[in-house]
Design a protein around this motif. Structure first.
Motif, PDB file in Angstrom:
ATOM      1  N   GLY A  26      -7.616   5.529  16.692  1.00 55.73           N
ATOM      2  CA  GLY A  26      -7.887   6.953  16.551  1.00 55.73           C
ATOM      3  C   GLY A  26      -6.871   7.691  15.701  1.00 55.73           C
ATOM      4  N   LEU A  27      -5.794   7.014  15.263  1.00 55.31           N
ATOM      5  CA  LEU A  27      -4.820   7.668  14.388  1.00 55.31           C
ATOM      6  C   LEU A  27      -5.440   7.956  13.022  1.00 55.31           C
ATOM      7  N   ARG A  28      -5.113   9.118  12.514  1.00 57.48           N
ATOM      8  CA  ARG A  28      -5.569   9.506  11.185  1.00 57.48           C
ATOM      9  C   ARG A  28      -4.348   9.907  10.355  1.00 57.48           C
ATOM     10  N   LEU A  29      -4.061   9.128   9.342  1.00 54.86           N
ATOM     11  CA  LEU A  29      -2.954   9.433   8.438  1.00 54.86           C
ATOM     12  C   LEU A  29      -3.280   8.876   7.052  1.00 54.86           C
ATOM     13  N   ASP A  30      -2.499   9.302   6.086  1.00 55.64           N
ATOM     14  CA  ASP A  30      -2.755   8.890   4.708  1.00 55.64           C
ATOM     15  C   ASP A  30      -2.121   7.530   4.453  1.00 55.64           C
ATOM     16  N   GLY A  31      -2.701   6.532   5.075  1.00 52.70           N
ATOM     17  CA  GLY A  31      -2.174   5.187   4.935  1.00 52.70           C
ATOM     18  C   GLY A  31      -3.010   4.205   5.744  1.00 52.70           C
ATOM     19  N   LYS A  32      -2.543   2.976   5.812  1.00 56.43           N
ATOM     20  CA  LYS A  32      -3.253   1.907   6.494  1.00 56.43           C
ATOM     21  C   LYS A  32      -2.335   1.262   7.518  1.00 56.43           C
ATOM     22  N   LEU A  33      -2.865   1.081   8.740  1.00 55.02           N
ATOM     23  CA  LEU A  33      -2.109   0.421   9.791  1.00 55.02           C
ATOM     24  C   LEU A  33      -2.322  -1.083   9.705  1.00 55.02           C
ATOM     25  N   GLN A  34      -1.241  -1.836   9.791  1.00 49.96           N
ATOM     26  CA  GLN A  34      -1.312  -3.289   9.794  1.00 49.96           C
ATOM     27  C   GLN A  34      -0.499  -3.828  10.968  1.00 49.96           C
ATOM     28  N   TYR A  35      -0.984  -4.944  11.551  1.00 41.91           N
ATOM     29  CA  TYR A  35      -0.356  -5.509  12.737  1.00 41.91           C
ATOM     30  C   TYR A  35       0.019  -6.962  12.492  1.00 41.91           C
ATOM     31  N   ASN A  36       1.125  -7.371  13.117  1.00 42.33           N
ATOM     32  CA  ASN A  36       1.508  -8.770  13.119  1.00 42.33           C
ATOM     33  C   ASN A  36       0.719  -9.495  14.207  1.00 42.33           C
TER      34      ASN A  36
END
Length: 279
Positions: free
Chosen positions: A132-142
């Motif tokens: 649900g996070l909205r930001l100008d970027g992309k979330l990546q996970y290990n």
């Protein structure tokens, strides 16, 4: 561009408060689970209340912790439908695990299944909430760290349900709630350790509200529910003492439930008739 992630922008305040909220939800929920095992009356209601308490507690813990989450270069927003959907997922999946243990007992395959589903519910709530996070970027996970966070949630949730199923009094359930709080907090911060943010670089860094201003209104409802659940638990003596009602003696054919009352005068005459006479 790599974003600068800070999960402790308020220092230790958010982790400590978040852990306490997870413990509160766990204490109420696990105590309701124990209550359902003591007597047969209204078991589904107690299990449903326990599921909602644990689900609300872990959801509240997550978003209190997220108040301390910032990305220095961009503002962070939250999608409300996705955020509330994570609350629903938490309550439903935790409820499945709680009902399994409540009806099948906290042992063997039932405990393993219930603990696994409850732990997966904690993890699902976390990662759906992060979606649900909205930001100008992309979330990546290990991937490995995410897997470790899920294992932590499942193992600690299983231990907490086992402790709740022992029905050994209030102090025992408090200990179980501390384990449940550890499960939720450990899973959350392990999952956050796997996160990296890759920015697009098109947003104004000064725009938008702070995470605390965005999340605080969302927390009012779950916090109020936890307060009401606490009142229910507080005023139910069976939950506080952890002792089941004394079972009533079942009448048997040909055996009176109570011995018939004998008048005092009749008892004196009986004793006099049995006493030896002095000659």
């Amino acid at each position: 561009m790599q974003g600068t992630v800070d999960g402790f922008s308020y220092g230790l305040v958010t982790p400590v408060v978040a852990y306490l909220m997870a413990c509160l939800g766990g204490a109420l929920g696990l105590r309701c689970t124990t209550r359902s095992m003591l007597v047969e009356s209204w078991r589904p209601g107690w299990l449903a209340l326990g599921s909602a308490a644990i689900g609300s507690g872990i959801w509240t813990m997550h978003f209190i912790a997220m108040m301390g989450f910032t990305v220095d270069e961009v503002p962070v927003h939250y999608d409300r439908p996705t955020t509330y959907a994570s609350l629903g997922v938490a309550i439903v999946m935790v409820g499945v695990g709680i009902f399994i243990v409540g009806y099948k007992g906290a042992r063997g395959a039932a405990l393993f299944t219930g603990g696994t589903i409850t732990g997966l519910g904690v993890a699902s709530m976390h990662y759906l909430g992060m979606a649900g996070l909205r930001l100008d970027g992309k979330l990546q996970y290990n991937t490995l760290t995410v897997a470790a966070s899920v294992v932590i949630a499942m193992a600690a949730a299983t231990a907490a349900l086992w402790a709740a199923g022992q029905v050994r009094g209030f102090a025992w359930s408090v200990g179980a709630s501390l384990v449940m709080g550890l499960a939720v907090s450990g899973m959350h911060y392990t999952g956050m350790a796997s996160l990296s943010v890759h920015l697009h670089g098109t947003a104004d860094p000064s725009a938008g509200d702070s995470p605390a201003a965005l999340l605080a209104p969302m927390l009012i409802g779950p916090l109020a529910f936890l307060g009401l659940a606490g009142v229910v638990v507080l005023f139910d003596p069976l939950i506080v003492t952890g002792r089941p009602d004394r079972p009533r003696a079942e009448p048997k054919p040909g055996v009176p439930a109570h011995a018939p009352a004998v008048p005092a005068s009749a008892r004196r005459l009986t004793r006099g008739a049995r006493a030896p006479q002095n000659r």
